[in-house]
Design a protein around this motif. Structure first.
Motif, PDB file in Angstrom:
ATOM      1  N   VAL A 282       8.399   7.554   2.151  1.00 52.57           N
ATOM      2  CA  VAL A 282       9.641   6.776   2.049  1.00 52.57           C
ATOM      3  C   VAL A 282      10.101   6.333   3.434  1.00 52.57           C
ATOM      4  N   SER A 283       9.997   7.276   4.405  1.00 53.45           N
ATOM      5  CA  SER A 283      10.364   6.932   5.789  1.00 53.45           C
ATOM      6  C   SER A 283       9.454   5.827   6.334  1.00 53.45           C
ATOM      7  N   GLU A 284       8.171   5.955   5.996  1.00 54.10           N
ATOM      8  CA  GLU A 284       7.206   4.929   6.430  1.00 54.10           C
ATOM      9  C   GLU A 284       7.551   3.569   5.820  1.00 54.10           C
ATOM     10  N   LYS A 285       7.973   3.595   4.536  1.00 57.10           N
ATOM     11  CA  LYS A 285       8.357   2.348   3.864  1.00 57.10           C
ATOM     12  C   LYS A 285       9.596   1.739   4.516  1.00 57.10           C
ATOM     13  N   ASP A 286      10.585   2.605   4.836  1.00 55.80           N
ATOM     14  CA  ASP A 286      11.796   2.115   5.510  1.00 55.80           C
ATOM     15  C   ASP A 286      11.457   1.492   6.868  1.00 55.80           C
ATOM     16  N   SER A 287      10.565   2.166   7.579  1.00 56.14           N
ATOM     17  CA  SER A 287      10.149   1.664   8.891  1.00 56.14           C
ATOM     18  C   SER A 287       9.456   0.305   8.759  1.00 56.14           C
TER      19      SER A 287
ATOM     20  N   ASP B 169       0.840  -1.203   0.000  1.00 57.11           N
ATOM     21  CA  ASP B 169       0.000   0.000   0.000  1.00 57.11           C
ATOM     22  C   ASP B 169       0.879   1.260   0.000  1.00 57.11           C
ATOM     23  N   THR B 170       1.928   1.248   0.809  1.00 53.49           N
ATOM     24  CA  THR B 170       2.839   2.408   0.883  1.00 53.49           C
ATOM     25  C   THR B 170       3.551   2.623  -0.442  1.00 53.49           C
ATOM     26  N   GLU B 171       3.994   1.537  -1.077  1.00 51.03           N
ATOM     27  CA  GLU B 171       4.666   1.663  -2.378  1.00 51.03           C
ATOM     28  C   GLU B 171       3.726   2.253  -3.425  1.00 51.03           C
ATOM     29  N   LYS B 172       2.462   1.861  -3.380  1.00 43.50           N
ATOM     30  CA  LYS B 172       1.485   2.438  -4.312  1.00 43.50           C
ATOM     31  C   LYS B 172       1.323   3.935  -4.059  1.00 43.50           C
ATOM     32  N   ARG B 173       1.266   4.299  -2.772  1.00 46.42           N
ATOM     33  CA  ARG B 173       1.129   5.732  -2.426  1.00 46.42           C
ATOM     34  C   ARG B 173       2.385   6.522  -2.823  1.00 46.42           C
ATOM     35  N   ILE B 174       3.539   5.877  -2.655  1.00 52.87           N
ATOM     36  CA  ILE B 174       4.793   6.535  -3.084  1.00 52.87           C
ATOM     37  C   ILE B 174       4.789   6.758  -4.588  1.00 52.87           C
TER      38      ILE B 174
ATOM     39  N   ALA C   9       5.243  20.708  -0.531  1.00 51.67           N
ATOM     40  CA  ALA C   9       4.310  19.878   0.242  1.00 51.67           C
ATOM     41  C   ALA C   9       4.323  18.437  -0.263  1.00 51.67           C
ATOM     42  N   LYS C  10       4.346  18.317  -1.580  1.00 52.89           N
ATOM     43  CA  LYS C  10       4.344  16.973  -2.171  1.00 52.89           C
ATOM     44  C   LYS C  10       5.662  16.261  -1.859  1.00 52.89           C
ATOM     45  N   GLN C  11       6.787  16.987  -1.888  1.00 52.73           N
ATOM     46  CA  GLN C  11       8.086  16.391  -1.543  1.00 52.73           C
ATOM     47  C   GLN C  11       8.084  15.912  -0.085  1.00 52.73           C
ATOM     48  N   ALA C  12       7.498  16.766   0.776  1.00 56.78           N
ATOM     49  CA  ALA C  12       7.417  16.373   2.201  1.00 56.78           C
ATOM     50  C   ALA C  12       6.576  15.111   2.371  1.00 56.78           C
ATOM     51  N   GLU C  13       5.473  15.077   1.610  1.00 62.51           N
ATOM     52  CA  GLU C  13       4.596  13.897   1.670  1.00 62.51           C
ATOM     53  C   GLU C  13       5.346  12.646   1.190  1.00 62.51           C
ATOM     54  N   LEU C  14       6.113  12.824   0.105  1.00 70.28           N
ATOM     55  CA  LEU C  14       6.860  11.707  -0.468  1.00 70.28           C
ATOM     56  C   LEU C  14       7.951  11.228   0.506  1.00 70.28           C
ATOM     57  N   ASN C  15       8.646  12.216   1.123  1.00 69.98           N
ATOM     58  CA  ASN C  15       9.673  11.851   2.107  1.00 69.98           C
ATOM     59  C   ASN C  15       9.069  11.075   3.274  1.00 69.98           C
TER      60      ASN C  15
ATOM     61  N   LEU D 283       4.200  14.654  -7.964  1.00 70.11           N
ATOM     62  CA  LEU D 283       5.302  15.593  -7.828  1.00 70.11           C
ATOM     63  C   LEU D 283       5.888  15.941  -9.200  1.00 70.11           C
ATOM     64  N   LEU D 284       6.068  14.917 -10.014  1.00 69.83           N
ATOM     65  CA  LEU D 284       6.578  15.153 -11.367  1.00 69.83           C
ATOM     66  C   LEU D 284       5.634  16.065 -12.141  1.00 69.83           C
ATOM     67  N   TYR D 285       4.373  15.844 -11.982  1.00 73.52           N
ATOM     68  CA  TYR D 285       3.375  16.673 -12.682  1.00 73.52           C
ATOM     69  C   TYR D 285       3.497  18.130 -12.251  1.00 73.52           C
ATOM     70  N   LEU D 286       3.660  18.358 -10.943  1.00 74.26           N
ATOM     71  CA  LEU D 286       3.782  19.722 -10.432  1.00 74.26           C
ATOM     72  C   LEU D 286       5.054  20.390 -10.942  1.00 74.26           C
ATOM     73  N   ILE D 287       6.149  19.607 -10.936  1.00 76.62           N
ATOM     74  CA  ILE D 287       7.419  20.170 -11.410  1.00 76.62           C
ATOM     75  C   ILE D 287       7.340  20.545 -12.884  1.00 76.62           C
TER      76      ILE D 287
END
Length: 349
Positions: free
Chosen positions: A183-188, A130-135, A174-180, A142-146
């Motif tokens: 990623v931290s959640e995935k590592d955990s 689920d986390t990988e899908k959200r990532i 905000a999107k970068q923070a969400e992504l970070n 994020l790419l779209y915004l950039i």
């Protein structure tokens, strides 16, 4: 321990055979040798010679009485030893059943813990997916915004729409923070999954060890059959002790019959016939006693050779059919040893 008791019992049977042979031999010597000489001495009015032979008879008789008394003591001791062995088997059975129970409970706890960890691992895998899908989704956003931010930045209308720049930069941050955070959640979750797998491995090793220990513990069901057989053997020994006690009583009676007329020697000329009659009576009793001892000796002779042949065979090496055959043979021999229908009958006929 059981083999030691069996060997001791087998040796006791051998000693029984030897003592019965001694009793039979003494009886024969009294009947065929000593009593005839004693009778001749009395008939020829030789009281001193008669007294000498009576004393010799007393020595012979007291010798076999001591041997028989010793057999009574040995059977008593062996009965107690087999009884203690039976108690030890019962204690071993209780300990074994308790060990099995403890290992079974321990193994059940380990299996339950492993199953619980398995559920946690499955949840961890689902959470990871689920986390990988959200990532993946956040990365695309994020790419779209950039991309949109760049198109605006280089547009000829950039100056006209410069108020959108701050908006796009904030959205990207905000999107970068969400992504970070994802990623931290995935590592955990990855670390959590790894820890669960380590715990599972630990429980698997403990479970394997418990199963090995449980497999080493012998099946206590056979100990119940051992207990039953030892109880039967102990009862046989009790009966054989009674048999030897009867032999001892019989010998005391024969001794009394043999020497009932020894006081008559002092009045040999007047009491010759009475003394000779007492010796003739004793002679017949000793003859019968010797015949009974020979019959009983034959029974002990067979048992001392064959009663414990099964100890020479390792039961675990036998097939089921061979084991059953050996079992039936052993039980038949145990029933045959029973002095109710053998040795005791031989001595009391």
């Amino acid at each position: 321990m059981i083999r030691d008791q069996a060997i001791e019992t087998q040796m006791l049977f051998g000693s029984s055979e030897a003592v019965l042979l001694k009793c039979a031999g003494t009886s024969s010597n009294l009947v065929t040798s000593l009593f005839p000489i004693l009778i001749k001495a009395v008939e020829k009015n030789k009281p001193k010679l008669a007294v000498a032979y009576l004393e010799k008879a007393r020595t012979w008789i007291e010798d076999i009485i001591r041997a028989v008394d010793d057999m009574v003591k040995r059977y008593d001791q062996q009965t107690k030893s087999v009884g203690n062995c039976t108690s030890d088997v019962y204690e071993e059975q209780s300990k074994t059943e308790e060990k099995i129970k403890e290992h079974t409970v321990e193994m059940k706890g380990q299996e339950d813990s492993f199953a619980k960890l398995d559920l946690e691992l499955n949840k961890n895998v689902n959470d990871m997916e689920d986390t990988e899908k959200r990532i993946e989704k956040s990365t695309q956003e994020l790419l779209y915004l950039i991309i949109n931010s760049r198109s605006y930045r280089y547009s000829f209308l950039w100056g006209l729409f410069s108020f959108n720049q701050r908006y796009n930069d904030d959205a990207i941050l905000a999107k970068q923070a969400e992504l970070n955070s994802l990623v931290s959640e995935k590592d955990s979750l990855r670390n959590q999954g790894w820890n669960i797998k380590i715990q599972q491995t630990d429980f698997q090793l403990m479970l394997a060890s418990t199963k090995i220990q449980l497999g080493v513990i012998p099946n206590p069901d056979h100990l119940k059959e051992v207990q039953k057989c030892l109880d039967q053997i102990r009862q046989i020994l009790v009966d054989l002790k009674k048999f030897w006690e009867k032999v001892a009583v019989t010998l005391d009676t024969l001794k009394d019959k043999t020497f009932v007329g020894d006081v008559l020697i002092e009045e040999l000329e007047d009491m010759k016939e009475e003394f000779l009659n007492s010796i003739e009576d004793a002679k017949q009793y000793w003859k019968r006693f010797g015949e009974c001892c020979q019959r009983a000796q034959g029974i002990f002779s067979v048992q001392s050779r064959t009663a414990y042949n099964f100890l020479e065979v390792n039961p675990s090496s036998l097939s089921k059919d061979e084991w059953n055959k050996q079992y039936e043979s052993i039980m038949a021999k145990l029933r045959k040893i029973n002095p109710q229908g053998s040795t005791r009958a031989a001595i009391t006929e």
